[in-house]
Design an enzyme around this catalytic site. Structure first.
Site, mmCIF file in Angstrom:
data_model
loop_
_atom_site.group_PDB
_atom_site.id
_atom_site.type_symbol
_atom_site.label_atom_id
_atom_site.label_comp_id
_atom_site.label_asym_id
_atom_site.label_seq_id
_atom_site.Cartn_x
_atom_site.Cartn_y
_atom_site.Cartn_z
ATOM 1 N N HIS A 1 23.905 20.084 37.713
ATOM 2 C CA HIS A 1 24.394 21.342 37.143
ATOM 3 C C HIS A 1 23.464 21.808 36.025
ATOM 4 O O HIS A 1 22.855 20.999 35.339
ATOM 5 C CB HIS A 1 25.803 21.162 36.572
ATOM 6 C CG HIS A 1 26.784 20.648 37.574
ATOM 7 N ND1 HIS A 1 27.109 21.321 38.721
ATOM 8 C CD2 HIS A 1 27.502 19.500 37.604
ATOM 9 C CE1 HIS A 1 27.994 20.618 39.408
ATOM 10 N NE2 HIS A 1 28.253 19.504 38.759
ATOM 11 N N GLU B 1 30.088 18.144 32.337
ATOM 12 C CA GLU B 1 31.407 17.736 32.829
ATOM 13 C C GLU B 1 31.651 16.257 32.586
ATOM 14 O O GLU B 1 30.727 15.518 32.220
ATOM 15 C CB GLU B 1 31.534 18.049 34.330
ATOM 16 C CG GLU B 1 30.527 17.326 35.208
ATOM 17 C CD GLU B 1 30.504 17.866 36.653
ATOM 18 O OE1 GLU B 1 30.863 19.030 36.867
ATOM 19 O OE2 GLU B 1 30.095 17.095 37.535
ATOM 20 N N ARG C 1 23.046 22.186 44.781
ATOM 21 C CA ARG C 1 23.074 21.113 45.780
ATOM 22 C C ARG C 1 21.660 20.701 46.122
ATOM 23 O O ARG C 1 20.838 21.534 46.528
ATOM 24 C CB ARG C 1 23.753 21.628 47.046
ATOM 25 C CG ARG C 1 25.146 21.132 47.172
ATOM 26 C CD ARG C 1 25.758 21.588 48.486
ATOM 27 N NE ARG C 1 27.027 22.216 48.153
ATOM 28 C CZ ARG C 1 27.378 23.432 48.468
ATOM 29 N NH1 ARG C 1 26.579 24.196 49.164
ATOM 30 N NH2 ARG C 1 28.550 23.881 48.103
HETATM 31 O O1 LIG Z 1 28.778 20.761 46.599
HETATM 32 P P1 LIG Z 1 30.022 20.004 46.882
HETATM 33 O O2 LIG Z 1 29.748 18.777 47.687
HETATM 34 O O3 LIG Z 1 31.119 20.802 47.476
HETATM 35 O O4 LIG Z 1 30.577 19.494 45.460
HETATM 36 C C1 LIG Z 1 30.958 20.387 44.443
HETATM 37 C C2 LIG Z 1 31.790 19.671 43.401
HETATM 38 O O5 LIG Z 1 31.044 18.576 42.890
HETATM 39 C C3 LIG Z 1 31.665 17.812 41.874
HETATM 40 O O6 LIG Z 1 30.809 16.780 41.446
HETATM 41 C C4 LIG Z 1 32.027 18.659 40.689
HETATM 42 O O7 LIG Z 1 30.892 19.135 40.042
HETATM 43 C C5 LIG Z 1 32.871 19.789 41.175
HETATM 44 O O8 LIG Z 1 33.209 20.599 40.079
HETATM 45 C C6 LIG Z 1 32.166 20.596 42.263
HETATM 46 O O9 LIG Z 1 33.025 21.585 42.732
#
Ligand SMILES: O=P(O)(O)OC[C@H]1O[C@@H](O)[C@@H](O)[C@@H](O)[C@@H]1O
Length: 594
Positions: free
Chosen positions: A94, A112, A189
């Site tokens: 993030h 977070e 991602r």
């Molecule tokens: O990209 P995906 O796999 O859906 O994960 C997204 C999720 O990841 C988690 O680690 C957190 O950061 C959540 O707040 C986020 O919504």
């Protein structure tokens, strides 16, 4: 009713399921991965479920009733989610505030933290990586080979982890968490296992460029020790964006709020304001109110940190394997730290830039007045440079103080690591009640430091306390820099390890179970300690370093052997004690260098 209960907003996720129901959540949809229990984001605002404001969304409540919150942010700053992965989440990172503002036009980054609600036996999450730079991280991502460089960390129920923006991470199947964070939904991602999203038939977007830019590389590993605030409140984190406390309610307690709090019940049943709330409940406790709590419950409570900056110092413990950069309070408490692998095969600048990044993060919340570095000798303290430390071969004769001082704009001091540890033990550890303290570390090598009335006695050339090179015998193995018969060549971890190896034993601990070997070690070390007593006659000798992990094997024998080697009137007069600050002595002492 003063409290404001919130009703969650459920979020579909590819990796979701229906197991959030076991935490008290009710929904009919399938593949639910997240319950947003306190959210003012437009893509899922939570709604007040009872009382005067029933039916109002959290963002409306924040806009129309600022007095309930008592803070100044233009938009509501926090987000709380319950996450229950039915499959692994993407490998992700993030942005911090600065990057979220510049790349996304968003007000907040996404720092977070996770409270582990449940984890399978042997459960692990991904937290950090071993790539040495952004370039090697990006190459691995492009080659589809990132998984081999990720660090897995074991987790179990009740653990707490802060995940600073920049940390490459991923939750894994069956590890459920309560996530408290800045109000942001920006995830970069990096890798998603090549899987297809059933609702679209396509793979989900990846954000390799933004993600690499946002990532710590090399990885900075964050640690923040919990702090007990009173008999039922423990602080799990206090960072520039929010604080989180764990409240363990076992009887009636009273609390009052300055600014608002968000309380999540993670175990048991909480009674508050005449109502009962079970696991899964999230309550807004408005600003400036008092509450009576009762029942048997564990709650996580969060609020916004105050913007005033506390004065603190930074200690850096630069070792051959790891470098730790820590904030130490004026009372000597290690508040938080970043750790990274020391990479002596890379330019020293790489390390200095990571130190800068860590210090700048700390400066967001502390008024940093001084930076101290503890490093293995030999050092040139006048020039602020390394001489020839055996474990930092590529950096021999390089200066560190002046470039770091320029980079940080702060005063920087360098000291030998054993001297820094001696200072910490004398001020805050096993020597804090006496005037003169001699500290000896029996580790890979043997070093030491002498502190008198809380002042480190470095000596005319910065080499006071270098007891490793003290001659204790006329014989012994040859060494490139140490004297024949030097204490270090006989009694250090390296010397013991070498003797264990020639005897076909696995380690020095096993060697010390052998009676003859143990006596040899004890007599050698005792000779060194008796020499120290006759030289400076300290109030106490503190022993630290890895070899003291086997102290129970030789402790009484060592005391007797020292007593036999000193003048009769000194027998038993100098207590030998074990260090109290353990691995933290170096960073704490570094922070307090003059
Ligand atoms: O990209 P995906 O796999 O859906 O994960 C997204 C999720 O990841 C988690 O680690 C957190 O950061 C959540 O707040 C986020 O919504």
């Amino acid at each position: 009713m003063k409290i404001i209960p919130l009703q969650p907003h459920y979020q579909y996720r590819l990796w979701g399921g229906d197991r959030l129901k076991r935490f008290g959540f009710c929904f009919d949809e399938v593949s639910i991965g997240e319950a947003w229990t306190a959210s003012a984001l437009p893509q899922g605002s939570s709604v007040v479920s009872a009382g005067l404001h029933i039916g109002t969304t959290l963002d409306d409540l924040y806009a129309t009733h600022p007095e309930l919150f008592g803070i100044n942010s233009p938009v509501f700053p926090l987000l709380i989610k319950w996450i229950d992965p039915n499959d692994d989440l993407s490998i992700q990172v993030h942005p911090d505030d600065e990057l979220a503002q510049s790349l996304e036009g968003q007000p907040y980054g996404k720092n977070e933290c996770w409270y582990i609600l449940d984890a399978p036996e042997g459960g692990e999450i991904i937290y950090g990586h071993t790539f040495e730079s952004k370039e090697t991280l990006q190459q691995a991502l492009e080659a589809g080979d990132v998984m081999s460089g990720l660090i897995r960390r074991p987790v179990s129920r009740g653990d707490f982890l802060y995940v600073p923006a920049g940390t490459v991470h991923a939750l894994t199947k069956d590890v459920s968490v309560l996530e408290i964070q800045q109000s942001s939904d920006t995830t970069y991602r990096l890798y998603d296992y090549g899987r297809t999203e059933p609702t679209t038939g396509r793979t989900r977007d990846l954000h390799v460029n933004q993600g690499t830019l946002a990532s710590f590389a090399p990885h900075l590993d964050y640690v923040e020790p919990a702090l007990s605030l009173n008999h039922f409140r423990t602080q799990l984190t206090r960072n520039p964006y929010f604080f989180v406390e764990k409240w363990t309610i076992e009887r009636e307690e009273s609390v009052s709020t300055d600014t608002f709090r968000l309380l999540s019940v993670v175990e048991g049943t909480l009674e508050i304001d005449g109502s009962s709330f079970d696991i899964g409940a999230t309550l807004l406790l408005p600003a400036g109110q008092s509450f009576q709590l009762d029942g048997t419950a564990t709650c996580l409570v969060t609020g916004v940190s105050s913007p005033t900056k506390q004065k603190a110092r930074i200690g850096i413990d630069l070792g051959g394997t790891n470098t730790r950069i820590a904030v130490v309070s004026t009372e000597g408490r290690l508040e938080k730290q970043y750790k990274l692998k020391t990479q002596p095969h890379l330019a020293l600048d790489t390390l200095l830039n990571q130190i800068k990044l860590a210090v700048e993060r700390f400066q967001l919340e502390y008024d940093i007045t001084h930076v101290g570095i503890a490093a293995p000798g030999p050092l040139d303290l006048k020039r602020g440079a390394f001489l020839t430390p055996p474990n930092l071969p590529n950096w021999h004769h390089q200066t560190i103080v002046e470039p770091l001082c320029t980079l940080l704009g702060l005063p920087v001091t360098l000291e030998n690591d054993a001297n820094a540890a001696a200072l910490a033990e004398a001020k805050f550890g096993a020597g804090r009640h006496v005037d003169s303290v001699f500290y000896v570390t029996v580790s890979t090598g043997i070093g030491g430091g002498f502190v008198y009335k809380q002042n480190l006695i470095s000596g005319a050339h910065g080499s006071a306390g270098e007891v490793g090179n003290m001659i204790i015998r006329t014989d012994g193995p040859a060494h490139p820099t140490l004297n024949v018969g030097a204490l270090e060549t006989h009694a250090s971890g390296t010397a013991l390890h070498e003797r264990a190896r020639t005897k076909g034993m696995t380690d020095s601990m096993t060697l010390l179970t052998d009676e003859i070997e143990r006596s040899t070690f004890v007599e050698d070390l005792a000779t060194g300690l008796a020499n120290i007593i006759h030289t400076v006659d300290p109030d106490v000798i503190i022993l630290g370093g890895g070899v003291t992990a086997s102290a129970p094997l030789y402790w009484n024998q060592l005391q007797d052997a020292v007593a036999m080697r000193v003048y009769p009137h000194l027998r038993g007069a100098t207590p030998l004690v074990l260090q109290q600050l353990h691995g933290d002595a170096g960073v704490i002492g570094a922070a307090f260098l003059p």
